[in-house]
Design a protein around this motif. Structure first.
Motif, PDB file in Angstrom:
ATOM      1  N   TYR A 224     -52.529 -18.265  91.031  1.00 45.75           N
ATOM      2  CA  TYR A 224     -51.597 -18.516  92.134  1.00 45.75           C
ATOM      3  C   TYR A 224     -50.323 -17.725  91.846  1.00 45.75           C
ATOM      4  O   TYR A 224     -49.638 -17.961  90.861  1.00 45.75           O
ATOM      5  N   ASP A 225     -50.046 -16.740  92.712  1.00 46.71           N
ATOM      6  CA  ASP A 225     -48.936 -15.797  92.508  1.00 46.71           C
ATOM      7  C   ASP A 225     -47.963 -15.920  93.670  1.00 46.71           C
ATOM      8  O   ASP A 225     -48.347 -15.731  94.833  1.00 46.71           O
ATOM      9  N   TRP A 226     -46.708 -16.263  93.364  1.00 49.41           N
ATOM     10  CA  TRP A 226     -45.720 -16.267  94.435  1.00 49.41           C
ATOM     11  C   TRP A 226     -44.697 -15.167  94.181  1.00 49.41           C
ATOM     12  O   TRP A 226     -44.207 -14.967  93.072  1.00 49.41           O
ATOM     13  N   LEU A 227     -44.429 -14.424  95.248  1.00 49.68           N
ATOM     14  CA  LEU A 227     -43.662 -13.186  95.218  1.00 49.68           C
ATOM     15  C   LEU A 227     -42.371 -13.345  96.006  1.00 49.68           C
ATOM     16  O   LEU A 227     -42.343 -13.995  97.057  1.00 49.68           O
ATOM     17  N   LEU A 228     -41.296 -12.733  95.522  1.00 46.84           N
ATOM     18  CA  LEU A 228     -40.042 -12.651  96.266  1.00 46.84           C
ATOM     19  C   LEU A 228     -39.575 -11.208  96.232  1.00 46.84           C
ATOM     20  O   LEU A 228     -39.423 -10.613  95.165  1.00 46.84           O
ATOM     21  N   HIS A 229     -39.379 -10.629  97.412  1.00 43.27           N
ATOM     22  CA  HIS A 229     -38.942  -9.236  97.528  1.00 43.27           C
ATOM     23  C   HIS A 229     -37.972  -9.117  98.702  1.00 43.27           C
ATOM     24  O   HIS A 229     -38.322  -9.480  99.831  1.00 43.27           O
TER      25      HIS A 229
ATOM     26  N   GLY B 255     -43.764 -14.408  99.528  1.00 41.74           N
ATOM     27  CA  GLY B 255     -45.189 -14.265  99.789  1.00 41.74           C
ATOM     28  C   GLY B 255     -45.988 -15.001  98.742  1.00 41.74           C
ATOM     29  O   GLY B 255     -45.515 -15.211  97.623  1.00 41.74           O
ATOM     30  N   LYS B 256     -47.210 -15.371  99.096  1.00 38.97           N
ATOM     31  CA  LYS B 256     -48.077 -16.095  98.169  1.00 38.97           C
ATOM     32  C   LYS B 256     -49.446 -15.442  98.126  1.00 38.97           C
ATOM     33  O   LYS B 256     -49.934 -14.941  99.136  1.00 38.97           O
ATOM     34  N   ARG B 257     -50.042 -15.468  96.941  1.00 36.05           N
ATOM     35  CA  ARG B 257     -51.358 -14.880  96.751  1.00 36.05           C
ATOM     36  C   ARG B 257     -52.199 -15.837  95.914  1.00 36.05           C
ATOM     37  O   ARG B 257     -51.809 -16.240  94.812  1.00 36.05           O
ATOM     38  N   LEU B 258     -53.347 -16.191  96.447  1.00 33.56           N
ATOM     39  CA  LEU B 258     -54.287 -17.046  95.726  1.00 33.56           C
ATOM     40  C   LEU B 258     -55.563 -16.253  95.494  1.00 33.56           C
ATOM     41  O   LEU B 258     -56.118 -15.675  96.428  1.00 33.56           O
TER      42      LEU B 258
ATOM     43  N   ASP C 160     -77.329  -8.133  79.666  1.00 31.33           N
ATOM     44  CA  ASP C 160     -77.168  -9.316  80.503  1.00 31.33           C
ATOM     45  C   ASP C 160     -77.080  -8.915  81.970  1.00 31.33           C
ATOM     46  O   ASP C 160     -76.820  -7.766  82.316  1.00 31.33           O
ATOM     47  N   VAL C 161     -77.319  -9.886  82.842  1.00 30.70           N
ATOM     48  CA  VAL C 161     -77.201  -9.714  84.286  1.00 30.70           C
ATOM     49  C   VAL C 161     -76.316 -10.847  84.796  1.00 30.70           C
ATOM     50  O   VAL C 161     -76.351 -11.963  84.257  1.00 30.70           O
ATOM     51  N   TYR C 162     -75.516 -10.575  85.834  1.00 31.97           N
ATOM     52  CA  TYR C 162     -74.604 -11.618  86.293  1.00 31.97           C
ATOM     53  C   TYR C 162     -74.420 -11.562  87.803  1.00 31.97           C
ATOM     54  O   TYR C 162     -74.644 -10.542  88.465  1.00 31.97           O
ATOM     55  N   LEU C 163     -74.002 -12.720  88.333  1.00 35.43           N
ATOM     56  CA  LEU C 163     -73.660 -12.865  89.746  1.00 35.43           C
ATOM     57  C   LEU C 163     -72.214 -13.337  89.811  1.00 35.43           C
ATOM     58  O   LEU C 163     -71.837 -14.308  89.134  1.00 35.43           O
ATOM     59  N   GLU C 164     -71.404 -12.648  90.632  1.00 40.68           N
ATOM     60  CA  GLU C 164     -69.972 -12.961  90.715  1.00 40.68           C
ATOM     61  C   GLU C 164     -69.569 -13.147  92.165  1.00 40.68           C
ATOM     62  O   GLU C 164     -70.086 -12.475  93.067  1.00 40.68           O
ATOM     63  N   VAL C 165     -68.631 -14.083  92.406  1.00 38.71           N
ATOM     64  CA  VAL C 165     -68.050 -14.280  93.726  1.00 38.71           C
ATOM     65  C   VAL C 165     -66.538 -14.413  93.565  1.00 38.71           C
ATOM     66  O   VAL C 165     -66.063 -15.032  92.605  1.00 38.71           O
ATOM     67  N   ASP C 166     -65.776 -13.797  94.476  1.00 38.29           N
ATOM     68  CA  ASP C 166     -64.316 -13.897  94.412  1.00 38.29           C
ATOM     69  C   ASP C 166     -63.738 -14.021  95.811  1.00 38.29           C
ATOM     70  O   ASP C 166     -64.325 -13.554  96.791  1.00 38.29           O
ATOM     71  N   TYR C 167     -62.597 -14.668  95.886  1.00 34.36           N
ATOM     72  CA  TYR C 167     -61.917 -14.852  97.171  1.00 34.36           C
ATOM     73  C   TYR C 167     -60.416 -14.714  96.947  1.00 34.36           C
ATOM     74  O   TYR C 167     -59.859 -15.272  95.997  1.00 34.36           O
ATOM     75  N   THR C 168     -59.769 -13.951  97.825  1.00 33.81           N
ATOM     76  CA  THR C 168     -58.316 -13.756  97.784  1.00 33.81           C
ATOM     77  C   THR C 168     -57.723 -14.130  99.134  1.00 33.81           C
ATOM     78  O   THR C 168     -58.247 -13.732 100.184  1.00 33.81           O
ATOM     79  N   ASN C 169     -56.628 -14.899  99.105  1.00 31.67           N
ATOM     80  CA  ASN C 169     -55.916 -15.281 100.315  1.00 31.67           C
ATOM     81  C   ASN C 169     -54.447 -14.909 100.151  1.00 31.67           C
ATOM     82  O   ASN C 169     -53.836 -15.224  99.128  1.00 31.67           O
ATOM     83  N   LEU C 170     -53.891 -14.209 101.144  1.00 27.90           N
ATOM     84  CA  LEU C 170     -52.522 -13.706 101.089  1.00 27.90           C
ATOM     85  C   LEU C 170     -51.673 -14.333 102.188  1.00 27.90           C
ATOM     86  O   LEU C 170     -52.168 -14.616 103.283  1.00 27.90           O
ATOM     87  N   ARG C 171     -50.380 -14.487 101.911  1.00 30.64           N
ATOM     88  CA  ARG C 171     -49.428 -14.988 102.883  1.00 30.64           C
ATOM     89  C   ARG C 171     -48.116 -14.221 102.769  1.00 30.64           C
ATOM     90  O   ARG C 171     -47.721 -13.801 101.675  1.00 30.64           O
ATOM     91  N   GLY C 172     -47.437 -14.028 103.896  1.00 25.51           N
ATOM     92  CA  GLY C 172     -46.101 -13.470 103.914  1.00 25.51           C
ATOM     93  C   GLY C 172     -46.006 -12.077 103.326  1.00 25.51           C
ATOM     94  O   GLY C 172     -46.780 -11.172 103.663  1.00 25.51           O
ATOM     95  N   GLU C 173     -45.044 -11.872 102.413  1.00 26.62           N
ATOM     96  CA  GLU C 173     -44.747 -10.547 101.864  1.00 26.62           C
ATOM     97  C   GLU C 173     -45.908  -9.969 101.079  1.00 26.62           C
ATOM     98  O   GLU C 173     -46.025  -8.754 100.939  1.00 26.62           O
ATOM     99  N   TRP C 174     -46.815 -10.812 100.600  1.00 22.57           N
ATOM    100  CA  TRP C 174     -47.972 -10.285  99.878  1.00 22.57           C
ATOM    101  C   TRP C 174     -48.894  -9.478 100.798  1.00 22.57           C
ATOM    102  O   TRP C 174     -49.529  -8.522 100.374  1.00 22.57           O
ATOM    103  N   ILE C 175     -48.972  -9.858 102.065  1.00 29.36           N
ATOM    104  CA  ILE C 175     -49.795  -9.082 102.992  1.00 29.36           C
ATOM    105  C   ILE C 175     -49.203  -7.690 103.174  1.00 29.36           C
ATOM    106  O   ILE C 175     -49.912  -6.675 103.132  1.00 29.36           O
TER     107      ILE C 175
END
Length: 336
Positions: free
Chosen positions: A262-267, A272-275, A290-305
Motif C-alpha cells: 500500500y503506497d500513498w503518494l504526495l506530489h 494518490g494511492k496505489r495498492l 520449477d514451474v509456477y502460476l502467478e496472479v497480480d492486481y494493481t489499483n491506482l487512485r488520484g496522483e498515482w494514475i
C-alpha cells in the motif's frame, strides 16, 4: 548447481521465462499476451570465485550478466555484467566489496519482502525506484557481531569539482535471533533523475530513503513486514509504503507466497494511492527446475494514475490512464 569452470571459478545461471496476460496495456484499454522474463527472478548467468590468501583472509569476485530469455538480448542497458561486477576481500575485520552492486537499501528492503521485490516491477510494484537497485562505483563494508550485522556503503559520483555530485551514502543494521529478524536502512542519493518518476535534468533531486522491516518464521511459514519512506526534494515526490507478505511450504515441493503493498503518494500538494497484491504458487520438480502460476492486481487512485500514465513512466507499470491492472503468469525456471 554451479559447475566448476576452473579450480577457483564457478559458472552459474538462471533462466526464468513466463507467458503473461495483462489488462489495460494501452490507452484504449486493450489486454496483452506476451512472453517475458520471470515474475520474481530475472534471468542471468555469471562467474564467481574465491581465493584463500591465508591468515583468515579471502579474496572473491562476482561477475553477473542479465538477459531477456524471450529474445536473448542483454539487459541493464546492454552491459556485459550489468547485474553485478564486484571484487572484494573477507577477513576477521569484516567484508569489503567494490564495484557495481546492489544498493544497501535494496538489500535490506528486499529481505523483508516475500518476493524480494518482484523482478523489474513486472508484477506492478516499482520497488527498485525507491532502493536505487544497483549502483556503480560503490564500496560496501559489512561486519557481523553474533546476531548483529552493521553495514555501510558509499557510491562515488565521479563529478570533477563536486564530491557530492551523483554520489550516495547508506548505512544499515540487522539483528537476527532464532526465527526472528529485524533491520533498518538509511540511504541518501544525490542528483536522482532516472527513477521511475522519469525526472528531467532540471528536476534532478536528492532522494532520501529510510526503511524498517522484519521476518518471523513459524513452522513452515515465514512472515514479512516492512515500511519504506522515500523523498525527492526538488521534484517534490513523497512516498510512504507499507508491505506485508508470507511464504508457506505447503509440501516439500509446493510453495505458496503472497505480498501486499500500500503506497500513498504526495506530489505538488496532490495525493494518490496505489495498492498492489500478488500471489504465486510454485512447484519444484527438483532443486534446479520449477514451474509456477502467478496472479497480480494493481489499483491506482488520484496522483498515482497521472504518474503511472506519463510517457516517462517507461516500464511495465504504465497503466495508460487507467486505474487498475490485472495480470496472470505461468512460468518455467531452471537454475544451473
Amino acid at each position: 548447481m554451479p559447475c566448476a569452470a576452473q579450480a577457483d571459478v564457478l559458472l552459474y545461471g538462471l533462466i526464468d521465462t513466463t507467458l503473461r496476460f495483462s489488462t489495460h496495456e494501452n490507452t484504449a484499454g486493450d489486454s496483452k499476451w506476451q512472453m517475458t522474463d520471470g515474475a520474481v527472478s530475472g534471468s542471468r548467468w555469471g562467474l564467481r570465485g574465491t581465493e584463500d590468501l591465508g591468515g583468515g583472509l579471502k579474496a572473491w569476485y562476482v561477475l553477473e550478466s542479465g538477459f531477456a530469455p524471450d529474445s536473448g538480448v542483454s539487459l541493464q542497458g546492454g552491459r556485459l555484467f550489468g547485474r553485478t561486477a564486484v571484487i572484494g576481500v573477507d577477513g576477521g575485520f569484516g567484508k569489503i566489496a567494490l564495484g557495481r552492486q546492489y544498493s544497501l537499501a535494496h538489500e535490506i528492503i528486499a529481505s523483508y519482502d516475500a518476493t524480494a521485490i518482484s523482478n523489474n516491477a513486472i508484477a506492478g510494484y516499482q520497488g527498485g525506484s525507491y532502493t536505487g537497485l544497483r549502483y556503480d562505483n560503490t564500496i560496501k563494508y559489512i561486519k557481523s557481531f553474533g546476531g548483529l550485522q552493521l553495514a555501510a556503503a558509499y557510491t562515488f559520483g565521479e563529478v570533477a569539482g563536486n564530491f557530492s555530485g551523483n554520489n550516495a551514502v547508506a548505512g544499515s543494521v540487522v539483528y537476527s535471533a532464532g526465527p526472528f529478524e529485524a533491520g533498518a536502512v538509511y540511504q541518501v542519493t544525490h542528483d536522482v533523475s532516472t527513477a521511475f518518476f522519469g525526472l528531467p535534468a532540471s528536476q534532478a533531486s536528492k532522494q532520501t530513503v529510510w526503511a524498517l522491516g522484519g521476518t518471523y518464521k513459524m513452522g513452515r511459514t515465514q512472515y514479512y513486514l516492512g515500511y519504506t519512506n522515500s523523498r525527492l526534494d526538488v521534484a517534490d515526490y513523497r512516498n510512504n509504503v507499507v508491505y506485508v507478505g508470507a511464504k508457506a511450504n505447503l509440501t516439500s515441493a509446493l510453495v505458496l507466497s503472497g505480498q501486499f503493498y500500500y503506497d500513498w503518494l504526495l506530489h505538488a500538494d496532490r495525493g494518490g494511492k496505489r495498492l498492489t497484491a500478488a500471489a504465486m504458487l510454485d512447484y519444484n520438480f527438483s532443486k534446479r527446475t520449477d514451474v509456477y502460476l502467478e496472479v497480480d492486481y494493481t489499483n491506482l487512485r488520484g496522483e498515482w494514475i497521472a504518474l503511472s500514465s506519463a510517457p516517462t513512466f517507461a516500464n511495465s507499470g504504465n497503466t495508460y490512464g487507467h486505474g487498475s491492472r490485472l495480470g496472470l503468469m505461468v512460468g518455467l525456471r531452471h537454475k544451473f
